[in-house]
Design an enzyme around this catalytic site. Structure first.
Site, mmCIF file in Angstrom:
data_model
loop_
_atom_site.group_PDB
_atom_site.id
_atom_site.type_symbol
_atom_site.label_atom_id
_atom_site.label_comp_id
_atom_site.label_asym_id
_atom_site.label_seq_id
_atom_site.Cartn_x
_atom_site.Cartn_y
_atom_site.Cartn_z
ATOM 1 N N LYS A 14 0.829 -1.216 0.000
ATOM 2 C CA LYS A 14 0.000 0.000 0.000
ATOM 3 C C LYS A 14 0.863 1.265 0.000
ATOM 4 C CE LYS A 14 -2.156 -1.078 3.869
ATOM 5 N NZ LYS A 14 -1.678 -2.410 4.282
ATOM 6 N N ARG A 88 -9.687 0.923 7.969
ATOM 7 C CA ARG A 88 -9.260 -0.407 8.411
ATOM 8 C C ARG A 88 -10.352 -1.136 9.190
ATOM 9 N NH1 ARG A 88 -3.418 0.603 8.139
ATOM 10 N NH2 ARG A 88 -2.263 -1.303 8.484
ATOM 11 N N ARG A 127 11.750 -5.535 5.622
ATOM 12 C CA ARG A 127 11.692 -4.099 5.895
ATOM 13 C C ARG A 127 12.178 -3.804 7.315
ATOM 14 N NH1 ARG A 127 6.041 -0.966 5.342
ATOM 15 N NH2 ARG A 127 5.510 -2.184 7.177
ATOM 16 N N ARG A 133 11.260 -0.250 12.550
ATOM 17 C CA ARG A 133 9.881 -0.291 13.065
ATOM 18 C C ARG A 133 9.695 -1.507 13.959
ATOM 19 N NH1 ARG A 133 5.466 0.878 8.381
ATOM 20 N NH2 ARG A 133 4.276 -0.451 9.798
ATOM 21 N N ARG A 145 -0.670 -9.002 13.493
ATOM 22 C CA ARG A 145 -1.210 -7.964 12.596
ATOM 23 C C ARG A 145 -2.052 -8.611 11.492
ATOM 24 N NH1 ARG A 145 4.142 -5.020 10.953
ATOM 25 N NH2 ARG A 145 2.801 -3.783 9.587
HETATM 26 P P1 B4P Z 1 4.125 -1.907 2.172
HETATM 27 O O1 B4P Z 1 3.416 -3.175 1.792
HETATM 28 O O2 B4P Z 1 4.077 -0.791 1.202
HETATM 29 O O3 B4P Z 1 3.593 -1.528 3.578
HETATM 30 P P2 B4P Z 1 2.109 -1.176 4.000
HETATM 31 O O4 B4P Z 1 1.129 -2.155 3.451
HETATM 32 O O5 B4P Z 1 1.878 0.270 3.658
HETATM 33 O O6 B4P Z 1 2.304 -1.287 5.527
HETATM 34 P P3 B4P Z 1 1.539 -1.516 6.868
HETATM 35 O O7 B4P Z 1 0.151 -2.036 6.674
HETATM 36 O O8 B4P Z 1 2.499 -2.314 7.628
HETATM 37 O O9 B4P Z 1 1.572 -0.139 7.576
HETATM 38 P P4 B4P Z 1 0.672 1.062 8.056
HETATM 39 O O10 B4P Z 1 1.663 2.154 8.076
HETATM 40 O O11 B4P Z 1 -0.554 1.278 7.218
HETATM 41 O O12 B4P Z 1 5.610 -2.295 2.411
HETATM 42 C C1 B4P Z 1 6.031 -3.483 3.025
HETATM 43 C C2 B4P Z 1 7.374 -3.937 2.469
HETATM 44 O O13 B4P Z 1 7.136 -4.655 1.256
HETATM 45 C C3 B4P Z 1 8.328 -2.795 2.104
HETATM 46 O O14 B4P Z 1 9.593 -3.092 2.585
HETATM 47 C C4 B4P Z 1 8.308 -2.762 0.589
HETATM 48 O O15 B4P Z 1 9.536 -2.361 0.041
HETATM 49 C C5 B4P Z 1 8.008 -4.212 0.246
HETATM 50 N N1 B4P Z 1 7.312 -4.353 -1.032
HETATM 51 C C6 B4P Z 1 6.279 -3.586 -1.468
HETATM 52 N N2 B4P Z 1 5.876 -4.001 -2.691
HETATM 53 C C7 B4P Z 1 6.676 -5.077 -3.020
HETATM 54 C C8 B4P Z 1 6.763 -5.952 -4.168
HETATM 55 N N3 B4P Z 1 5.942 -5.826 -5.229
HETATM 56 N N4 B4P Z 1 7.677 -6.949 -4.137
HETATM 57 C C9 B4P Z 1 8.512 -7.091 -3.077
HETATM 58 N N5 B4P Z 1 8.492 -6.293 -1.979
HETATM 59 C C10 B4P Z 1 7.593 -5.303 -1.950
HETATM 60 O O16 B4P Z 1 0.145 0.656 9.521
HETATM 61 C C11 B4P Z 1 0.994 0.457 10.627
HETATM 62 C C12 B4P Z 1 0.179 0.354 11.917
HETATM 63 O O17 B4P Z 1 -0.458 1.634 12.215
HETATM 64 C C13 B4P Z 1 -0.993 -0.638 11.934
HETATM 65 O O18 B4P Z 1 -0.574 -1.961 12.247
HETATM 66 C C14 B4P Z 1 -1.888 -0.027 13.042
HETATM 67 O O19 B4P Z 1 -1.425 -0.344 14.328
HETATM 68 C C15 B4P Z 1 -1.734 1.468 12.837
HETATM 69 N N6 B4P Z 1 -2.780 2.009 11.952
HETATM 70 C C16 B4P Z 1 -2.557 2.546 10.707
HETATM 71 N N7 B4P Z 1 -3.719 2.925 10.146
HETATM 72 C C17 B4P Z 1 -4.712 2.619 11.023
HETATM 73 C C18 B4P Z 1 -6.126 2.736 10.977
HETATM 74 N N8 B4P Z 1 -6.751 3.254 9.916
HETATM 75 N N9 B4P Z 1 -6.847 2.308 12.057
HETATM 76 C C19 B4P Z 1 -6.234 1.803 13.131
HETATM 77 N N10 B4P Z 1 -4.884 1.642 13.228
HETATM 78 C C20 B4P Z 1 -4.122 2.044 12.175
#
Ligand code: B4P
Length: 189
Positions: A14, A88, A127, A133, A145
């Site tokens: 994402k 979420r 990551r 993190r 998670r």
């Molecule tokens: P991404 O996959 O981009 O990470 P994300 O989904 O955005 O992350 P996440 O869900 O953990 O975090 P968020 O900040 O929303 O990247 C992951 C890795 O994969 C990276 O290293 C990237 O390089 C790699 N990657 C990506 N694409 C790839 C590909 N095609 N091939 C190989 N590798 C690849 O949330 C964090 C926390 O915040 C939550 O757990 C929660 O506690 C809180 N939170 C956030 N929003 C909330 C909400 N709306 N309500 C309640 N709590 C919330």
């Protein structure tokens, strides 16, 4: 306005894809994860409360994230928003619809990235080596998670499917390949 919800489990891509979408379609990026991490970094009261929950892999309360997003929607220059990591829960999805209605606006499409769990765990652990993190460091927190995602977040997909707005895409492959799929889907939508 073009308002996209980018959806998927932790590690689905994402945050990674949002950056590319923002550049291509000139949208404003709203990531609740980034907003919460900024609060933690600034040492605010909200950040201190959120840190314990995020480090343990739990969700931050709905009213906190809804409040954070509502302040950001008041932007006359925006051509649209990409919502990354929000909504979420079903309550957050309903609240977002109500907030957008206040601006006579709505969600254009929800794009959901599908990635097998084993790959999600590998990506997040990878990551975690660089990001520092806490929620990416341990396999057991990552599994929690994913459990929270299945338990509380996956229903959001049905919510948008009910509105005829859900598009599911394969999130496996290179970042560029996944972006091409997303770009085509947004252009069609
Ligand atoms: P991404 O996959 O981009 O990470 P994300 O989904 O955005 O992350 P996440 O869900 O953990 O975090 P968020 O900040 O929303 O990247 C992951 C890795 O994969 C990276 O290293 C990237 O390089 C790699 N990657 C990506 N694409 C790839 C590909 N095609 N091939 C190989 N590798 C690849 O949330 C964090 C926390 O915040 C939550 O757990 C929660 O506690 C809180 N939170 C956030 N929003 C909330 C909400 N709306 N309500 C309640 N709590 C919330």
């Amino acid at each position: 306005m073009l308002n996209i919800v980018l959806f998927g489990p932790p590690g689905a891509g994402k945050g990674t894809q949002s950056k590319l979408i923002v550049d291509k379609f000139n949208l404003i990026h709203l990531s609740t994860g980034d907003l919460l991490r900024a609060e933690i970094k600034a040492g605010t009261e909200l950040g201190l409360k959120a840190k314990h929950l995020i480090d343990a892999g739990k969700l931050v309360p709905d009213e906190v994230v809804i409040g954070m997003i509502s302040h950001k929607l008041d932007n006359d220059k925006a051509e649209g928003f990409i919502f990354d990591g929000f909504p979420r829960t079903k309550e957050q999805a309903k609240a977002l619809d109500h907030l957008l209605e206040e601006y006579n606006d709505s969600i254009s499409a929800m794009i959901s990235l599908k990635v097998p769990e084993e790959e999600l765990i590998n990506r997040l652990l990878e990551r975690g080596k660089e990001s520092g993190r806490a929620d990416d460091q341990s396999e057991s927190v990552i599994k929690d998670r994913l459990h929270v995602y299945r338990d509380q977040t996956e229903v959001v997909k049905e919510y948008y499917a009910g509105q005829g707005k859900a598009i599911e895409l394969d999130g496996l492959g290179s970042v560029e390949q996944v972006f091409d799929r997303i770009k085509n889907a947004i252009e069609k939508a």
